[in-house]
Structure formats: C-alpha cells, structure tokens
Design a protein around this motif. Sequence first.
Motif, PDB file in Angstrom:
ATOM      1  N   ASP A  93      17.661  12.733  19.984  1.00 62.02           N
ATOM      2  CA  ASP A  93      18.695  12.229  19.087  1.00 62.02           C
ATOM      3  C   ASP A  93      19.844  13.220  18.949  1.00 62.02           C
ATOM      4  O   ASP A  93      20.873  12.901  18.391  1.00 62.02           O
ATOM      5  CB  ASP A  93      18.112  11.916  17.708  1.00 62.02           C
TER       6      ASP A  93
ATOM      7  N   LEU B  80      17.866   9.870  29.820  1.00 64.19           N
ATOM      8  CA  LEU B  80      17.599   8.730  28.947  1.00 64.19           C
ATOM      9  C   LEU B  80      16.137   8.300  28.964  1.00 64.19           C
ATOM     10  O   LEU B  80      15.711   7.534  28.108  1.00 64.19           O
ATOM     11  CB  LEU B  80      18.519   7.565  29.315  1.00 64.19           C
TER      12      LEU B  80
ATOM     13  N   ARG C 266      21.993   9.890  21.982  1.00 65.37           N
ATOM     14  CA  ARG C 266      21.670   8.937  23.055  1.00 65.37           C
ATOM     15  C   ARG C 266      22.848   7.985  23.277  1.00 65.37           C
ATOM     16  O   ARG C 266      23.256   7.734  24.405  1.00 65.37           O
ATOM     17  CB  ARG C 266      20.392   8.162  22.698  1.00 65.37           C
TER      18      ARG C 266
END
Length: 79
Positions: A46, A41, A62
């Motif tokens: 995407d 993270l 995500r």
Amino acid sequence: MALLLAMLRVGPDKRVSFLRSAENRVPLDAGTAQRMGDILLSMPFDSLYGGWWYEAVPRDARNALVQSLQRHIDAVSVP
C-alpha cells in the motif's frame, strides 16, 4: 532480470517513473516496464518509498503504480 537492471523512482508528485538509468533519466521500454509492473502488482503493498524523504507514496501506492505504469507505456510506445 529486469528488476536488477531497472528501477522505479517515486517523484515528489507521487508518480512513479520506470527508468533504465536514474542518473540520466533514461526511461525503460514499454515491455520491460510492463513486466516490472506485473511483478510488483503480484505482491501486496500500500506504500512505496524512494531513496529520499520526499520520495514516498504513503498510501494507495498500488493505484499510483497502475496509473503511472499506463502513463509510462503510453508515453514510450510508438504509435
């Protein structure tokens, strides 16, 4: 080191699994999965892609990772 000894698996339902052994479907412990999630993270992305054509989260990956990580930690944590 956790990324070398563990893996993510993208399922056909677009959920992400955190595994110690993909062949045996052995899940990672909560701490290692959390560290792995934190590292991932921290990077911009995407999409997530697995080893096969159907193992993909083509957009909003995500969010899928965050939801899957919490689901995994809840499932493997001892109450």
